[in-house]
Design a protein around this motif. Structure first.
Motif, PDB file in Angstrom:
ATOM      1  N   VAL A 161      -9.797  -6.378   3.414  1.00 28.08           N
ATOM      2  CA  VAL A 161     -10.339  -7.521   4.134  1.00 28.08           C
ATOM      3  C   VAL A 161     -10.490  -7.146   5.604  1.00 28.08           C
ATOM      4  CG1 VAL A 161      -9.992  -9.941   4.774  1.00 28.08           C
ATOM      5  CG2 VAL A 161      -9.207  -9.125   2.535  1.00 28.08           C
ATOM      6  N   GLY A 162     -11.715  -7.252   6.093  1.00 25.25           N
ATOM      7  CA  GLY A 162     -11.966  -6.855   7.476  1.00 25.25           C
ATOM      8  C   GLY A 162     -11.611  -5.395   7.653  1.00 25.25           C
ATOM      9  N   ALA A 163     -10.818  -5.080   8.660  1.00 23.99           N
ATOM     10  CA  ALA A 163     -10.408  -3.705   8.917  1.00 23.99           C
ATOM     11  C   ALA A 163      -9.053  -3.377   8.289  1.00 23.99           C
ATOM     12  CB  ALA A 163     -10.348  -3.466  10.426  1.00 23.99           C
ATOM     13  N   THR A 164      -8.509  -4.292   7.490  1.00 26.33           N
ATOM     14  CA  THR A 164      -7.163  -4.114   6.939  1.00 26.33           C
ATOM     15  C   THR A 164      -7.194  -3.867   5.437  1.00 26.33           C
ATOM     16  OG1 THR A 164      -6.247  -5.531   8.669  1.00 26.33           O
ATOM     17  CG2 THR A 164      -4.884  -5.200   6.713  1.00 26.33           C
ATOM     18  N   ILE A 165      -6.385  -2.902   5.020  1.00 23.61           N
ATOM     19  CA  ILE A 165      -6.211  -2.595   3.595  1.00 23.61           C
ATOM     20  C   ILE A 165      -4.731  -2.775   3.274  1.00 23.61           C
ATOM     21  CG2 ILE A 165      -6.393  -0.863   1.771  1.00 23.61           C
ATOM     22  CD1 ILE A 165      -8.633   0.460   3.471  1.00 23.61           C
ATOM     23  N   ARG A 166      -4.453  -3.740   2.389  1.00 22.71           N
ATOM     24  CA  ARG A 166      -3.086  -3.979   1.919  1.00 22.71           C
ATOM     25  C   ARG A 166      -2.958  -3.348   0.536  1.00 22.71           C
ATOM     26  NH1 ARG A 166      -0.047  -8.662   3.369  1.00 22.71           N
ATOM     27  NH2 ARG A 166       0.109  -9.062   1.141  1.00 22.71           N
ATOM     28  N   THR A 167      -1.905  -2.553   0.356  1.00 29.25           N
ATOM     29  CA  THR A 167      -1.688  -1.845  -0.900  1.00 29.25           C
ATOM     30  C   THR A 167      -0.412  -2.354  -1.559  1.00 29.25           C
ATOM     31  OG1 THR A 167      -2.730   0.117   0.048  1.00 29.25           O
ATOM     32  CG2 THR A 167      -1.465   0.418  -1.980  1.00 29.25           C
ATOM     33  N   THR A 168      -0.561  -2.834  -2.791  1.00 30.37           N
ATOM     34  CA  THR A 168       0.570  -3.337  -3.564  1.00 30.37           C
ATOM     35  C   THR A 168       0.693  -2.478  -4.820  1.00 30.37           C
ATOM     36  OG1 THR A 168       0.116  -5.566  -2.747  1.00 30.37           O
ATOM     37  CG2 THR A 168       1.541  -5.386  -4.676  1.00 30.37           C
ATOM     38  N   LEU A 169       1.867  -1.881  -5.013  1.00 27.96           N
ATOM     39  CA  LEU A 169       2.120  -1.029  -6.179  1.00 27.96           C
ATOM     40  C   LEU A 169       3.162  -1.696  -7.054  1.00 27.96           C
ATOM     41  CD1 LEU A 169       1.700   1.644  -7.714  1.00 27.96           C
ATOM     42  CD2 LEU A 169       3.492   2.643  -6.258  1.00 27.96           C
ATOM     43  N   ASP A 170       2.809  -1.964  -8.290  1.00 31.51           N
ATOM     44  CA  ASP A 170       3.699  -2.624  -9.253  1.00 31.51           C
ATOM     45  C   ASP A 170       4.349  -3.869  -8.661  1.00 31.51           C
ATOM     46  OD1 ASP A 170       3.038  -0.694 -11.115  1.00 31.51           O
ATOM     47  OD2 ASP A 170       4.839   0.516 -10.785  1.00 31.51           O
ATOM     48  N   GLY A 171       3.528  -4.660  -7.953  1.00 29.14           N
ATOM     49  CA  GLY A 171       3.987  -5.932  -7.409  1.00 29.14           C
ATOM     50  C   GLY A 171       4.706  -5.838  -6.069  1.00 29.14           C
ATOM     51  N   LYS A 172       4.847  -4.642  -5.502  1.00 29.98           N
ATOM     52  CA  LYS A 172       5.546  -4.470  -4.225  1.00 29.98           C
ATOM     53  C   LYS A 172       4.552  -4.059  -3.143  1.00 29.98           C
ATOM     54  CE  LYS A 172       9.678  -3.008  -6.638  1.00 29.98           C
ATOM     55  NZ  LYS A 172      10.629  -1.921  -6.865  1.00 29.98           N
ATOM     56  N   LEU A 173       4.495  -4.825  -2.054  1.00 33.99           N
ATOM     57  CA  LEU A 173       3.624  -4.466  -0.940  1.00 33.99           C
ATOM     58  C   LEU A 173       4.202  -3.221  -0.275  1.00 33.99           C
ATOM     59  CD1 LEU A 173       1.209  -5.138   0.921  1.00 33.99           C
ATOM     60  CD2 LEU A 173       2.809  -6.494   2.297  1.00 33.99           C
ATOM     61  N   VAL A 174       3.462  -2.114  -0.347  1.00 31.68           N
ATOM     62  CA  VAL A 174       3.971  -0.848   0.183  1.00 31.68           C
ATOM     63  C   VAL A 174       3.259  -0.403   1.453  1.00 31.68           C
ATOM     64  CG1 VAL A 174       4.852  -0.048  -2.058  1.00 31.68           C
ATOM     65  CG2 VAL A 174       2.499   0.524  -1.377  1.00 31.68           C
ATOM     66  N   SER A 175       2.107  -0.995   1.755  1.00 28.51           N
ATOM     67  CA  SER A 175       1.376  -0.576   2.954  1.00 28.51           C
ATOM     68  C   SER A 175       0.412  -1.659   3.407  1.00 28.51           C
ATOM     69  CB  SER A 175       0.597   0.713   2.670  1.00 28.51           C
ATOM     70  OG  SER A 175      -0.273   1.041   3.737  1.00 28.51           O
ATOM     71  N   THR A 176       0.370  -1.844   4.709  1.00 32.05           N
ATOM     72  CA  THR A 176      -0.677  -2.639   5.354  1.00 32.05           C
ATOM     73  C   THR A 176      -1.206  -1.765   6.470  1.00 32.05           C
ATOM     74  OG1 THR A 176       0.426  -4.720   4.847  1.00 32.05           O
ATOM     75  CG2 THR A 176      -1.229  -4.764   6.589  1.00 32.05           C
ATOM     76  N   PHE A 177      -2.469  -1.369   6.365  1.00 35.03           N
ATOM     77  CA  PHE A 177      -3.042  -0.434   7.327  1.00 35.03           C
ATOM     78  C   PHE A 177      -4.352  -0.982   7.854  1.00 35.03           C
ATOM     79  CE2 PHE A 177      -5.293   3.310   8.798  1.00 35.03           C
ATOM     80  CZ  PHE A 177      -4.298   3.955   9.522  1.00 35.03           C
ATOM     81  N   THR A 178      -4.565  -0.805   9.151  1.00 36.17           N
ATOM     82  CA  THR A 178      -5.784  -1.291   9.776  1.00 36.17           C
ATOM     83  C   THR A 178      -6.547  -0.138  10.414  1.00 36.17           C
ATOM     84  OG1 THR A 178      -4.763  -3.434  10.187  1.00 36.17           O
ATOM     85  CG2 THR A 178      -6.706  -2.895  11.490  1.00 36.17           C
ATOM     86  N   ASP A 179      -7.829  -0.043  10.076  1.00 35.71           N
ATOM     87  CA  ASP A 179      -8.736   0.948  10.639  1.00 35.71           C
ATOM     88  C   ASP A 179     -10.149   0.439  10.395  1.00 35.71           C
ATOM     89  OD1 ASP A 179      -8.991   4.089  11.472  1.00 35.71           O
ATOM     90  OD2 ASP A 179     -10.617   3.502  10.111  1.00 35.71           O
ATOM     91  N   ALA A 180     -10.984   0.467  11.406  1.00 38.78           N
ATOM     92  CA  ALA A 180     -12.321  -0.117  11.291  1.00 38.78           C
ATOM     93  C   ALA A 180     -13.434   0.911  11.112  1.00 38.78           C
ATOM     94  CB  ALA A 180     -12.604  -0.970  12.529  1.00 38.78           C
ATOM     95  N   THR A 181     -13.099   2.138  10.725  1.00 38.34           N
ATOM     96  CA  THR A 181     -14.124   3.173  10.593  1.00 38.34           C
ATOM     97  C   THR A 181     -15.170   2.806   9.553  1.00 38.34           C
ATOM     98  OG1 THR A 181     -12.516   4.854  11.227  1.00 38.34           O
ATOM     99  CG2 THR A 181     -14.546   5.617  10.164  1.00 38.34           C
ATOM    100  N   PHE A 182     -14.719   2.343   8.380  1.00 39.82           N
ATOM    101  CA  PHE A 182     -15.641   2.037   7.289  1.00 39.82           C
ATOM    102  C   PHE A 182     -15.589   0.544   6.983  1.00 39.82           C
ATOM    103  CE2 PHE A 182     -14.118   6.409   6.486  1.00 39.82           C
ATOM    104  CZ  PHE A 182     -15.308   7.073   6.694  1.00 39.82           C
ATOM    105  N   GLY A 183     -16.736  -0.112   7.011  1.00 34.70           N
ATOM    106  CA  GLY A 183     -16.798  -1.548   6.780  1.00 34.70           C
ATOM    107  C   GLY A 183     -17.254  -1.934   5.393  1.00 34.70           C
TER     108      GLY A 183
END
Length: 185
Positions: A106-128
């Motif tokens: 969503v927007g510049a943020t990618i939230r990664t959830t593995l097996d129901g656990k949020l493991v990463s929230t990363f923001t970078d606007a290089t690719f839209g």
């Protein structure tokens, strides 16, 4: 026309719809996969095979990691390494059985959830905008198996819903084996 005239008729299918990368901006991608050996990467917001993000699950070190990459003009840069051990994962547990990863892009943020656990929230606007895909490399025997991949746009439209059981591969690589997509080398 009489029935005999139809003997020379040919079916003319509707032309394939144009690629719609504009719809691939904000989306949720859910992938059921198995990490078979070494590492398995998933492309996000990839405009082609040389540009996009690649989030890689890696079990070649003492603890499993999620390695966040950005690829620009074919050159990879590691943006961040997330140690997955604090979330309860081990190399052995990631190599055992199926897992589900969910990417909320969503927007510049990618939230990664593995097996129901949020493991990463990363923001970078290089690719839209851009598609998903899968990646392994032959150097270390990397291999992954995809059981299912579903991508839903922010508006609720289904962008991708794989059906590997039918033998149809909507991607340009990998091999359909026993109703799964195997990606290696």
């Amino acid at each position: 026309l009489n029935p005999a005239a139809w003997d020379v008729a040919q079916w003319t299918p509707r032309p394939a719809g144009p690629s719609q990368p504009a719809k691939w901006t904000d989306y949720t991608a859910t992938v059921d996969f198995q990490l078979d050996s070494a590492a398995f990467g998933m492309f996000l917001r990839a405009s082609d095979t040389s540009n996009g993000y690649m989030w890689q699950f890696n079990v070649t070190g003492p603890t499993p990691t999620l390695r966040l990459h950005k690829q620009v003009a074919g050159n990879y840069t590691v943006l961040q390494e997330v140690d997955l051990a604090p979330f309860g994962f081990t190399d052995a547990s990631l190599l055992a059985g199926r897992h589900t990863v969910r990417y909320d892009v969503v927007g510049a943020t990618i939230r990664t959830t593995l097996d129901g656990k949020l493991v990463s929230t990363f923001t970078d606007a290089t690719f839209g905008k851009g598609y998903i895909g899968f990646r392994t490399h032959g150097c270390c025997g990397e291999r992954g198996t995809v059981y299912d991949a579903v991508v839903t746009g922010a508006d609720g439209d289904m962008l991708l819903d794989t059906d590997f059981a039918s033998g149809r591969n909507p991607l340009t690589g990998g091999e359909i084996v026993d109703s799964t997509l195997v990606v290696s080398g």
